[in-house]
Design a protein around this motif. Sequence first.
Motif, short mmCIF file in Angstrom:
data_model
loop_
_atom_site.label_atom_id
_atom_site.label_comp_id
_atom_site.label_asym_id
_atom_site.label_seq_id
_atom_site.Cartn_x
_atom_site.Cartn_y
_atom_site.Cartn_z
N GLN A 169 0.81 -1.22 0.00
CA GLN A 169 0.00 0.00 0.00
C GLN A 169 0.84 1.27 0.00
O GLN A 169 0.31 2.36 -0.04
N SER A 170 2.15 1.13 0.08
CA SER A 170 3.01 2.31 0.11
C SER A 170 4.37 1.96 -0.47
O SER A 170 4.73 0.79 -0.60
N SER A 211 9.93 5.90 1.19
CA SER A 211 10.20 7.33 0.94
C SER A 211 11.66 7.56 0.56
O SER A 211 11.97 8.55 -0.11
#
Length: 417
Positions: A309-310, A313
């Motif tokens: 889901q991600s 970063s």
Amino acid sequence: MNKQHSPLLKKDATQSILASILSIIIGLVVGCIIILIVGLTSDNLTLSSALDGIRLIFGGLFSTGRDAAGNLTFGFNPTNIGNMLFRATPLIMTGLSVAVAFKTGLFNIGAPGQYLMGTMVTLMLALGIPSESVPAGLIWIIAFVGGCLAGAVWGAIPGLLKAFLNINEVLACIMTNWLAANLVTWMFDISNFKNVVENTKSGYIYKTSFNGVETPKMGLDHLFPNSQVNMGIIIAIVIAILMYIIMNKTTLGYQLKACGANRHAARYAGIQDKRNIVLSMAIAGALAAGGASLYYLSGNTEFFWSTYQSLPSTGFNGIPVALLAVNNPIAVIFTGCFMSMLDISGLQLTNLTAYNEYITDVIIATIVYLSAFSLVIKMLISGRRKRKGKHTVPVAAPDGGGNPPSTSEAEKGGEGA
């Protein structure tokens, strides 16, 4: 004939550096303004706490806590500096990944997916090869090289699509990012590498130290006690220097940059443009995956495997690192450390004030936007303005007697030529 050297401020390299510094300063100022606004408008905060927040934004790396009177204290903090270097390691690698692709005319937004693939292969090799029969040092090397190769393969996919089907690499990278997120989640879901020893961490993968595999400290733990720093930062710096040499001092680097400048002209000059496009993205993928390998092979970090889901970063943060460094591999070392320093400052904000670390995310976001407009900032610095409707008139050569031509002769230009 004497050559006139342009003033220092008119040099492109100087203007690029000034544009990056200006972006950083504006980003920091924006963060300070936000801290002041929040401090002055909140019932729970005061001007004093706002000033403490501003001091931590600029000097959080050297914060040593609070004294008995509750005042912030600053000084040499080896733990913070060591943690900053540890966090900078993957940022330097993903920054190099984006910078190398930029140098060859490609935008590698696929660093998060390449980072994930490197993470998966590195952890599976580091944890899957029994250290009872294979030396831990050899397992480390196999896991690092394997992770880099996995990233290279994953990065080569958008390169192949770009080279042979002319599909935009940005679109291809976005698709491979989410493919990687789902593939990594599925592979770890069916594996036996989940941390079942600590019941509260069953969603995490074992640390590599569980198998006796971890990056050597090389004495850095004595220089920066109680920190996570290890030899990974040295490896990242060496790789950055090697990439600088390859891109600027070798035939391969010249060919890669030539294809980035104009692939059709490069092909006309005998350079294999398709091969170099694929190779460029493969190198970029290997660098991004190498950042993941160095981060997780440290032996003190855990990977949360439910990533579908991600995206990490760290892969995206390589973009501002490369932009601030003007795609210079050496400068990437310093911009990676700067971004890591902001992370440490954010943690200090959370631990020592009523503010939270997300303020530093705003600062980073501001710097990213401004670094994307670096060309505009460079134009403002140089004072250039576009001239519309104005053309320079070539001046004719002197006549046979050595006298300059008359105005009418110069205005005629090449009439009758």
